[in-house]
Design an enzyme around this catalytic site. Structure first.
Site, PDB file in Angstrom:
ATOM      1  N   GLY A   1     -32.051  -8.495  15.099  1.00 22.28           N
ATOM      2  CA  GLY A   1     -31.164  -8.894  14.156  1.00 22.28           C
ATOM      3  C   GLY A   1     -31.635  -8.035  12.763  1.00 22.28           C
ATOM      4  O   GLY A   1     -33.004  -7.912  12.641  1.00 22.28           O
TER       5      GLY A   1
ATOM      6  N   GLU B   1     -29.408  -9.142   7.136  1.00 17.59           N
ATOM      7  CA  GLU B   1     -29.674  -9.710   5.677  1.00 17.59           C
ATOM      8  C   GLU B   1     -31.122  -9.244   5.283  1.00 17.59           C
ATOM      9  O   GLU B   1     -31.159  -9.308   4.169  1.00 17.59           O
ATOM     10  CB  GLU B   1     -29.410 -11.224   5.902  1.00 17.59           C
ATOM     11  CG  GLU B   1     -29.107 -11.837   4.670  1.00 17.59           C
ATOM     12  CD  GLU B   1     -28.725 -13.353   4.807  1.00 17.59           C
ATOM     13  OE1 GLU B   1     -27.803 -13.607   5.604  1.00 17.59           O
ATOM     14  OE2 GLU B   1     -29.406 -14.158   4.337  1.00 17.59           O
TER      15      GLU B   1
END
Ligand code: FES
Ligand code: FES
Lengths: 341, 160
Positions: free
Chosen positions: A288, A291
């Protein structure tokens, strides 16, 4: 009074997903009589490219071309539940659920194809939309024909259900130990800044980062996340704030002149390298990226400001006023020290 | 409730809309003309996502009463998109991955088109200045500047 430069560095270890009593996402996959597959998700693509990476993951798992997969997102009435798009969990959680659903659909497809090809489903492969019998290259059947046969001849569905759950992890009351995340990505950012000691303004000249994100499903979109996150991080460091409204009940600025955002005129030079150390539990090794890209630039910029002017700014954003006040305190402390000598 | 009737040229077509008096060009485009490429990012003049061309000039549709375009020429993203194809700016945005959520994109492209119409080979600095009123939360702007620079270079400009 002058413009002085400094360099700072900061790193982040970023846990993918979170765990508030368990973190699940579900997916459904089904095949139309045309051989086209549909992926139904309640998950939302905010622009990071979730639909594209899910299309890639589903196509890869099913063995069909990308164009054969349609990803339908964002309707919580017509698709199974997802916890949401946050904490960089989308590709990891949704991707895993979609792989599980696609594998079940693939098995159903192969069972129909096995009847048509008079072979065992275990001996079949699917590649680029064509089902073939392993070792017998001329015994093939298109996914289209298999889907047609399933629907019109055998009366069977080709569909699959998938779920990925990061189970709730309880906190050990003695040690505080728990297992809240699934995998950890990493990044380091080096920031070069210039501080104008007369106006207090900070200009970020350069943000250079290294990202370790597990396997990249779509490198161009990873690069897009990194560039966008670098500018967002810079903005958190220097411009954006919910004060003075916060902690009022409606903690928001009332318009975009109350809430400063960077524009095309505020851009540093941005560069990045990406390292891939696949995770053990992500879809095709994904960790991932979303963010965390706005995380490491912030402390790197603060460290660079310290390197430039020798003061620590401890409250974000670093406005010109805060810099000037800090410089004044520094100079006062210095002259007091000189006077004491 | 009283209504007003406004006639103008919309993407090359004579258009007449009957709306309530305070209707903005943005609302008229999206809700009356069903042209939804133009986005309502803030609806208060702060973000540029509603940028359209009025007589070729980049204009914030959210701050423009529809009555003000009586007799004028309005161009939206739909109006520069060839049937079944892409405008060179759209193609460049696509090639450069210059959209993530896409909310800023129609406004960015219209602001860039206004710049290129007036200055076919702007420098990177001129491109940045022309797009400085258009906010983007997602991309960090770099791919957007790259895309417009690509088109400027095709026109013989865009050097740094
Ligand atoms: S919607 Fe018009 S400027 Fe934001
Ligand atoms: S692509 Fe999301 S605001 Fe620009």
């Amino acid at each position: 009074m002058a413009k002085v430069r400094g360099r700072g560095i900061a790193s982040v270890s970023y846990p993918t997903g979170m765990n508030l009593g368990g973190d699940p996402t579900q997916a459904l996959v089904f095949c139309q009589p045309t051989g086209g597959f549909s992926v139904k998700l309640a998950s939302t693509d905010l622009g990071q490219g979730l639909k594209t990476v899910i299309q890639q993951i589903a196509a890869e798992t099913l063995g069909v071309p990308l164009e054969s997969v349609v990803v339908d997102t964002g309707d919580t009435d017509s698709a199974p539940h997802c916890m949401g798009t946050f904490a960089s969990r989308g590709t990891h959680r949704v991707g895993n659920a979609v792989i599980m659903a696609a594998q079940e659909a693939r098995r159903a497809l192969l069972e129909v194809a096995a009847e048509e090809l008079e072979a065992s489903p275990d001996d079949l492969d699917i590649s680029d939309g064509v089902i073939s019998v392993r070792g017998v290259p001329d015994r093939t059947l298109s996914v289209f024909d298999a889907a047609l046969a399933a629907h019109f001849k055998y009366g069977r569905t080709i569909s699959g259900r998938g779920i990925y759950l990061k189970p709730k992890s309880t906190v050990d009351p003695e040690t505080g130990a728990c297992d809240p995340d699934s995998t950890v990505a990493h990044a380091t950012t080096v920031a070069d800044v210039e501080v104008d000691t007369e106006t207090g303004e900070v200009t970020v000249l350069r943000l250079a980062s290294a990202y370790e994100v597990g396997r990249q499903i779509n490198p161009a979109m990873v690069e897009g996340q990194i560039a966008g996150g670098a500018v967002m991080g810079m903005a958190h460091a220097l411009m954006e704030t919910v004060y003075p409204e916060y902690p009022a009940l409606r903690p928001h600025a009332h318009n975009l002149s109350d809430y400063l955002l960077p524009t095309t005129m505020d851009l540093p030079e941005i560069s990045s390298v990406v390292l891939e150390y696949p995770s053990s539990n992500g879809p095709y090794g994904v960790k991932g990226v979303g963010e965390m890209t706005a995380n490491s630039p912030i402390p790197a910029i603060i460290n660079a400001i310290h390197d430039a002017i020798g003061v620590w700014i401890t409250e974000l954003p670093v406005t010109p006023e805060k810099v000037l006040r800090a410089l004044k305190e520094r100079d006062a402390a210095q002259s007091a020290a000189t006077a004491a000598d | 409730m009283s209504a007003i009737t406004v006639s103008f040229t919309l993407n090359g077509r004579a258009t007449t809309l009957t709306v309530s008096p305070a209707t903005t060009l943005l609302t008229a485009l999206r809700e009356h003309a069903q042209l939804t490429a133009t986005k309502a990012g803030c609806s208060q003049g702060g973000c540029g996502s509603c940028t359209v061309l009025v007589n070729g000039e980049p204009t914030l549709a959210c701050l423009t009463p529809l009555a003000h375009v009586e007799g004028q020429e309005v161009t939206t993203l739909e109006g520069i998109t060839p049937v079944g194809g892409l405008h060179p700016l759209q193609k460049a945005f696509y090639d450069r991955f210059a959209a993530q959520c896409g909310y800023c994109t129609p406004g960015m492209i219209m602001a860039a088109k206004a710049l290129l119409d007036r200055n076919p080979h702007p420098t990177r600095e001129e491109i940045a200045a022309a797009l400085s009123g258009n906010l983007c939360r997602c991309t960090g702007y770099l791919p957007i500047l790259d895309a417009v620079e690509d088109v400027a270079r095709q026109n013989g400009g865009g050097e740094r």
